[in-house]
Enzyme design. Structure first.
Site, PDB file in Angstrom:
ATOM      1  N   ASP A   1      -2.431 -24.277   5.914  1.00 55.92           N
ATOM      2  CA  ASP A   1      -3.140 -25.501   5.560  1.00 55.92           C
ATOM      3  C   ASP A   1      -2.121 -26.612   5.346  1.00 55.92           C
ATOM      4  OD1 ASP A   1      -6.076 -26.350   4.728  1.00 55.92           O
ATOM      5  OD2 ASP A   1      -4.627 -27.481   3.521  1.00 55.92           O
TER       6      ASP A   1
HETATM    7  C1  LIG Z   1       0.048 -34.874   9.224  1.00 55.73           C
HETATM    8  C2  LIG Z   1      -0.387 -34.175  10.484  1.00 55.73           C
HETATM    9  C3  LIG Z   1      -1.436 -33.270  10.456  1.00 55.73           C
HETATM   10  N1  LIG Z   1      -1.832 -32.650  11.610  1.00 55.73           N
HETATM   11  C4  LIG Z   1      -2.930 -31.651  11.589  1.00 55.73           C
HETATM   12  C5  LIG Z   1      -2.457 -30.249  11.266  1.00 55.73           C
HETATM   13  C6  LIG Z   1      -3.757 -29.580  10.906  1.00 55.73           C
HETATM   14  O1  LIG Z   1      -4.366 -29.098  12.105  1.00 55.73           O
HETATM   15  C7  LIG Z   1      -4.608 -30.703  10.333  1.00 55.73           C
HETATM   16  C8  LIG Z   1      -4.801 -30.485   8.848  1.00 55.73           C
HETATM   17  O2  LIG Z   1      -5.930 -29.677   8.611  1.00 55.73           O
HETATM   18  P1  LIG Z   1      -5.893 -28.156   8.129  1.00 55.73           P
HETATM   19  O3  LIG Z   1      -7.063 -27.968   7.201  1.00 55.73           O
HETATM   20  O4  LIG Z   1      -4.518 -27.793   7.660  1.00 55.73           O
HETATM   21  O5  LIG Z   1      -6.150 -27.321   9.465  1.00 55.73           O
HETATM   22  P2  LIG Z   1      -7.360 -27.357  10.502  1.00 55.73           P
HETATM   23  O6  LIG Z   1      -8.653 -27.634   9.816  1.00 55.73           O
HETATM   24  O7  LIG Z   1      -6.979 -28.276  11.643  1.00 55.73           O
HETATM   25  O8  LIG Z   1      -7.342 -25.890  11.079  1.00 55.73           O
HETATM   26  P3  LIG Z   1      -7.620 -24.481  10.329  1.00 55.73           P
HETATM   27  O9  LIG Z   1      -8.051 -24.741   8.902  1.00 55.73           O
HETATM   28  O10 LIG Z   1      -8.680 -23.812  11.154  1.00 55.73           O
HETATM   29  O11 LIG Z   1      -6.288 -23.778  10.418  1.00 55.73           O
HETATM   30  O12 LIG Z   1      -3.892 -31.908  10.573  1.00 55.73           O
HETATM   31  C9  LIG Z   1      -1.198 -32.917  12.838  1.00 55.73           C
HETATM   32  O13 LIG Z   1      -1.566 -32.375  13.885  1.00 55.73           O
HETATM   33  N2  LIG Z   1      -0.148 -33.776  12.863  1.00 55.73           N
HETATM   34  C10 LIG Z   1       0.301 -34.421  11.752  1.00 55.73           C
HETATM   35  O14 LIG Z   1       1.269 -35.199  11.843  1.00 55.73           O
END
Ligand SMILES: Cc1cn([C@H]2C[C@H](O)[C@@H](COP(=O)(O)OP(=O)(O)OP(=O)(O)O)O2)c(=O)[nH]c1=O
Length: 190
Positions: free
Chosen positions: A73
């Site tokens: 997360d």
């Molecule tokens: C800050 C930042 C976040 N993100 C993404 C990473 C995560 O996918 C998302 C944060 O949400 P998360 O809740 O961490 O993940 P998710 O809902 O996408 O997937 P899952 O819970 O099924 O594993 O933001 C980027 O792709 N690039 C960035 O620079």
């Protein structure tokens, strides 16, 4: 490259995590389970990412069997306040305005559940953004629709390419998975 003792499950719907794990040479399947992503009000912001990663892993406890489950997360923290995924365009605009011209923290919590038990850790990267104009922010939101991203941005997207001045820590932690630490942790299961 690692030959793990049990099949590996990536418990994530994030296309970035899937790509990073593939690029890091892992063979795995994807299985996601609904998880309540709320956390206690009193929880320190720094503890949230790892707590939520562990909550995701807990969903697999009853029927884990002979498998390894990897969950993560990512949260963005500015002024000790957590920025989640934006609700709408105005919310995304508000978050990016807040991040403009300053440094914030991105914390990715990782939980690995295996037949031997649960291992978890957090990796943090500091991200410094240049000043972003309203036009740049609006263009980015229109083009990239960052509604599935914590803090309303992807470091790998336009706004990261033109706006990130400095990173202190792993770029991949910002993208959603500290692959170097995941690799070491999985190696520890051999
Ligand atoms: C800050 C930042 C976040 N993100 C993404 C990473 C995560 O996918 C998302 C944060 O949400 P998360 O809740 O961490 O993940 P998710 O809902 O996408 O997937 P899952 O819970 O099924 O594993 O933001 C980027 O792709 N690039 C960035 O620079």
């Amino acid at each position: 490259m690692l030959s793990l003792p049990f099949p590996l499950i990536l418990a994530s719907g994030s296309p970035r995590r899937k790509q990073l794990m593939t690029d890091a040479g892992f063979t795995f399947t994807i299985e996601t389970r609904p998880t309540d992503e709320t956390f206690p009000d009193t929880m320190p912001a720094d503890a949230v990412a790892e707590y939520l990663a562990c909550q995701k892993a807990d969903q697999f406890r009853p029927d884990l069997g002979q498998r390894i489950v990897l969950c993560a997360d990512t949260v963005v923290i500015v002024d000790e306040q957590i920025l989640n995924k934006p609700q709408n365009e105005a919310d995304a605009h508000r978050m990016l305005r807040l991040l403009s011209g300053r440094t914030h923290r991105v914390r990715t919590g990782v939980a690995i559940l295996s037949p031997g038990g649960l291992t978890s850790f957090t990796d943090e990267t500091l991200v410094q953004f240049a000043h972003l104009t309203d036009d740049e922010i609006s263009y980015y939101i229109r083009q990239c629709k960052p509604f599935d991203k914590a803090g309303s941005y992807g470091a790998q997207d336009f706004i990261g390419l033109v706006g990130i001045e400095r990173l202190d820590g792993s770029f991949y932690t910002v993208m959603g998975l500290p692959t170097h630490r995941v690799y070491q942790a999985l190696k520890g299961l051999l």
